[in-house]
Scaffold this motif. Structure first.
Motif, PDB file in Angstrom:
ATOM      1  N   VAL A   5      37.516  51.692  30.703  1.00 34.93           N
ATOM      2  CA  VAL A   5      37.459  50.959  31.962  1.00 34.93           C
ATOM      3  C   VAL A   5      37.707  49.493  31.615  1.00 34.93           C
ATOM      4  O   VAL A   5      36.934  48.884  30.866  1.00 34.93           O
ATOM      5  N   CYS A   6      38.782  48.928  32.151  1.00 33.01           N
ATOM      6  CA  CYS A   6      39.186  47.582  31.758  1.00 33.01           C
ATOM      7  C   CYS A   6      39.619  46.762  32.977  1.00 33.01           C
ATOM      8  O   CYS A   6      40.321  47.275  33.855  1.00 33.01           O
ATOM      9  N   GLY A   7      39.222  45.501  32.989  1.00 33.80           N
ATOM     10  CA  GLY A   7      39.715  44.583  34.013  1.00 33.80           C
ATOM     11  C   GLY A   7      38.690  44.283  35.093  1.00 33.80           C
ATOM     12  O   GLY A   7      37.548  44.735  35.066  1.00 33.80           O
ATOM     13  N   GLN A   8      39.154  43.530  36.068  1.00 38.85           N
ATOM     14  CA  GLN A   8      38.284  43.072  37.149  1.00 38.85           C
ATOM     15  C   GLN A   8      38.584  43.835  38.434  1.00 38.85           C
ATOM     16  O   GLN A   8      39.745  44.115  38.747  1.00 38.85           O
ATOM     17  N   THR A   9      37.532  44.198  39.140  1.00 39.43           N
ATOM     18  CA  THR A   9      37.682  44.898  40.412  1.00 39.43           C
ATOM     19  C   THR A   9      36.774  44.270  41.456  1.00 39.43           C
ATOM     20  O   THR A   9      35.695  43.765  41.135  1.00 39.43           O
ATOM     21  N   ARG A  10      37.234  44.315  42.706  1.00 37.93           N
ATOM     22  CA  ARG A  10      36.440  43.780  43.814  1.00 37.93           C
ATOM     23  C   ARG A  10      35.461  44.806  44.368  1.00 37.93           C
ATOM     24  O   ARG A  10      34.699  44.520  45.280  1.00 37.93           O
ATOM     25  N   GLY A  11      35.514  46.037  43.852  1.00 40.15           N
ATOM     26  CA  GLY A  11      34.487  46.994  44.223  1.00 40.15           C
ATOM     27  C   GLY A  11      34.939  48.120  45.111  1.00 40.15           C
ATOM     28  O   GLY A  11      34.098  48.818  45.686  1.00 40.15           O
TER      29      GLY A  11
END
Length: 267
Positions: free
Chosen positions: A38-44
């Protein structure tokens, strides 16, 4: 990301005269480890908002070097993802370790956005594999840390797989003034292997002397005994020989990294 990209590589595994175990037709051909990535940025939208990191640590606990191949299998929502192979292999000496983390995973998967999937590792020997997961929130400071030991599974070979099972001690033919070396080639895979060629090389001479012998087609688990001859006594004072099964790459094998064996004996 659809499609599959794979670039094969050939790796040499070395050792002394190999002895085969029973049930070669069903013999496993290596180990595989599937670590969740699981990699990176997410807003949800899928998982909780945050910045996610994955670092997979690999250690070679064996007494001999091992080649490590790996791929990334992405897992988008409700559809099969892409498969992206690393071009080549990493070589770990005994007790060496390496880390594969998000920058490498995302680069291999050709992704710059949030990524979910698996980092899949393959090797001929059992390894220690530990995945480290961290996540940061709005402060961009670590909020959670988890370590997971990734279990390995044995991979079965469902295609041809030619291996050098044994290299006998050389015998001197005084009448012909030749060294005679007997080699056993076995099809350790689960499917028939077509006819091929096996090469024996003495790397201690300049240029290296060699002999090539035809290898018959082999059913799964079957073996062929080949006789090689070199026009001198190979002990000078020691003997070093290298044997390569299917050295012309005629047979399409499920493994191409186990065709070579080396023989060494003090004179």
């Amino acid at each position: 990301m659809g499609g599959t990209r794979r670039i094969a590589s050939t790796v040499v595994l070395t050792g002394f005269a190999f002895l085969a175990g029973p049930s070669w037709a069903q013999a496993p051909s290596g180990w595989e480890y599937a670590a969740k990535a699981v990699c990176g940025q997410t807003r949800g939208r899928i998982v909780a908002p945050g910045l996610y990191f994955t670092a997979v640590n690999v250690h070679n606990p064996n007494a001999r070097p091992v080649e490590l191949k790996f791929k990334v299998a992405t897992a988008p929502e409700m559809k099969p993802g892409g498969i992206f192979w690393f071009d080549g292999a990493l070589k770990l000496a005994p007790d060496q370790a390496v880390e594969l983390d998000c920058p490498e995973i995302m680069k291999l998967a050709q992704s710059s956005a949030f990524l979910k999937g698996f980092l899949v590792l393959q090797s001929s020997l059992e390894l220690d594999v530990v995945a480290v997961y961290t996540v940061a929130g709005s402060s961009r400071m670590v909020e959670d840390l988890e370590l997971e030991r990734v279990p390995g599974r044995r991979m079965a070979c469902d295609g041809p797989d030619l291996v050098v099972e044994s290299i006998a001690d050389p015998v001197y033919d005084a009448a012909a003034k030749q060294s005679v070396v007997t080699v056993v080639i076995r099809n350790a895979g689960g499917a028939a292997a077509g006819a091929s060629h096996t090469r024996l090389v003495d790397p201690s001479t300049a240029p290296p002397n060699e002999d090539v012998q035809p290898t018959p087609a082999l059913a799964p688990g079957a073996a062929a005994t080949l006789t090689f001859r070199l026009p001198y006594w190979v002990f000078n004072p020691d003997a070093d020989l290298e044997v390569t099964a299917d050295y012309k790459d005629i047979v399409r094998e499920c493994r191409e990294d186990n065709n070579v064996a080396k023989y060494h004996k003090l004179g």
